[in-house]
Scaffold this active site. Sequence first.
Site, PDB file in Angstrom:
ATOM      1  N   SER A 256       0.829  -1.212   0.000  1.00 51.28           N
ATOM      2  CA  SER A 256       0.000   0.000   0.000  1.00 51.28           C
ATOM      3  C   SER A 256       0.868   1.268   0.000  1.00 51.28           C
ATOM      4  CB  SER A 256      -1.004   0.003   1.148  1.00 51.28           C
ATOM      5  OG  SER A 256      -0.382   0.195   2.375  1.00 51.28           O
TER       6      SER A 256
ATOM      7  N   MET B 228      10.686  -6.869   3.595  1.00 53.46           N
ATOM      8  CA  MET B 228      11.013  -7.509   4.871  1.00 53.46           C
ATOM      9  C   MET B 228      12.221  -8.433   4.733  1.00 53.46           C
ATOM     10  SD  MET B 228       8.762  -5.922   6.495  1.00 53.46           S
ATOM     11  CE  MET B 228       8.473  -6.607   8.113  1.00 53.46           C
TER      12      MET B 228
ATOM     13  N   ASN C 123      13.923   3.991   3.363  1.00 49.51           N
ATOM     14  CA  ASN C 123      13.051   2.970   3.965  1.00 49.51           C
ATOM     15  C   ASN C 123      11.972   3.675   4.776  1.00 49.51           C
ATOM     16  OD1 ASN C 123      12.213   0.337   4.901  1.00 49.51           O
ATOM     17  ND2 ASN C 123      13.151   0.837   6.873  1.00 49.51           N
TER      18      ASN C 123
ATOM     19  N   HIS D 113       9.561   3.003   8.099  1.00 54.44           N
ATOM     20  CA  HIS D 113       9.479   2.111   9.263  1.00 54.44           C
ATOM     21  C   HIS D 113       8.314   2.562  10.135  1.00 54.44           C
ATOM     22  CE1 HIS D 113      10.888  -0.678  12.306  1.00 54.44           C
ATOM     23  NE2 HIS D 113      10.675   0.278  13.197  1.00 54.44           N
TER      24      HIS D 113
ATOM     25  N   VAL E 246      -2.003   5.108   7.578  1.00 57.18           N
ATOM     26  CA  VAL E 246      -2.553   6.294   6.892  1.00 57.18           C
ATOM     27  C   VAL E 246      -1.470   7.370   6.794  1.00 57.18           C
ATOM     28  CG1 VAL E 246      -4.248   8.170   7.074  1.00 57.18           C
ATOM     29  CG2 VAL E 246      -4.931   5.802   7.603  1.00 57.18           C
TER      30      VAL E 246
HETATM   31  C1  GAR Z   1       4.336  -0.806   6.528  1.00 61.07           C
HETATM   32  O1  GAR Z   1       3.725  -0.534   7.755  1.00 61.07           O
HETATM   33  C2  GAR Z   1       5.835  -0.545   6.610  1.00 61.07           C
HETATM   34  O2  GAR Z   1       6.156   0.561   7.389  1.00 61.07           O
HETATM   35  C3  GAR Z   1       6.301  -1.809   7.248  1.00 61.07           C
HETATM   36  O3  GAR Z   1       5.573  -2.834   6.604  1.00 61.07           O
HETATM   37  C4  GAR Z   1       4.302  -2.307   6.226  1.00 61.07           C
HETATM   38  C5  GAR Z   1       4.103  -2.589   4.764  1.00 61.07           C
HETATM   39  O4  GAR Z   1       2.805  -2.232   4.352  1.00 61.07           O
HETATM   40  N1  GAR Z   1       7.710  -1.987   7.067  1.00 61.07           N
HETATM   41  C6  GAR Z   1       8.489  -2.546   7.983  1.00 61.07           C
HETATM   42  O5  GAR Z   1       8.083  -2.976   9.034  1.00 61.07           O
HETATM   43  C7  GAR Z   1       9.955  -2.619   7.584  1.00 61.07           C
HETATM   44  N2  GAR Z   1      10.768  -2.854   8.736  1.00 61.07           N
HETATM   45  P1  GAR Z   1       2.495  -2.073   2.805  1.00 61.07           P
HETATM   46  O6  GAR Z   1       3.008  -3.339   2.124  1.00 61.07           O
HETATM   47  O7  GAR Z   1       1.014  -1.967   2.724  1.00 61.07           O
HETATM   48  O8  GAR Z   1       3.192  -0.848   2.310  1.00 61.07           O
END
Ligand code: GAR
Length: 218
Positions: free
Chosen positions: A20, A97, A114, A116, A179
Amino acid sequence: MATVRSRRTRVAVLISGRGSNMVALLEAARDPAYPAEIVLVVSNRPEAAGLARAAASGIPTRTIDHKAFADRAAFDAALDAALRGADVDLVCLAGFMRILTPDFVASWAGRMLNIHPSLLPLFKGTHTHRQALEAGVRLHGCTVHFVVPELDAGPIVAQAAIPVRQGDDPDSLADRVIVQERRLYPEVLALVAGGRARLEGDRVEIADAAPDGVLFSL
Ligand code: GAR
């Protein structure tokens, strides 16, 4: 010395799942005035839902399945080749990840961001929303930072914060933080690609004041 930009910054987005944040970046980059274009989406997981979402937007996608490689160095070499093959200037990790090797990070130093889901340097690693609740903090949020070899470290470009409410659980926090992530990441990419946020040693200098709402939100 100032450089004349003859093209938009060419960005690859690396994902492992839903994507997303990637969609938010794609949507922002649809505007021809946006200083970056998304030229490639790469997933290390074939089943990542974000791959179909990128393809539906007409963006080239690649799956580089980490399970097909003997070790991290071999996976990272394939990833590096894909990025260079697409003439990528900047890499955005968006829910990617997978730990990258120091050599890979070094070769993209200053050119990899990145996002986080915490206010770094608090709550590195996984389960950040649970970590925030356990720590009892009243503010939580997300951070976009340049990537360095140490996990979830690296110079911070911008953060967005939300209040932690009575009765919050990890899911309710995740719903409100994401969001902010989808709002923050495109703003940060614009700052970096437009040359307004620049890495100066281990800090980020922002050339002109961005609106408060971009960098911090309650
Ligand atoms: C997001 O919350 C991002 O910040 C987190 O994974 C989610 C991915 O959501 N990333 C981490 O935790 C990296 N260490 P998305 O695939 O819907 O963008």
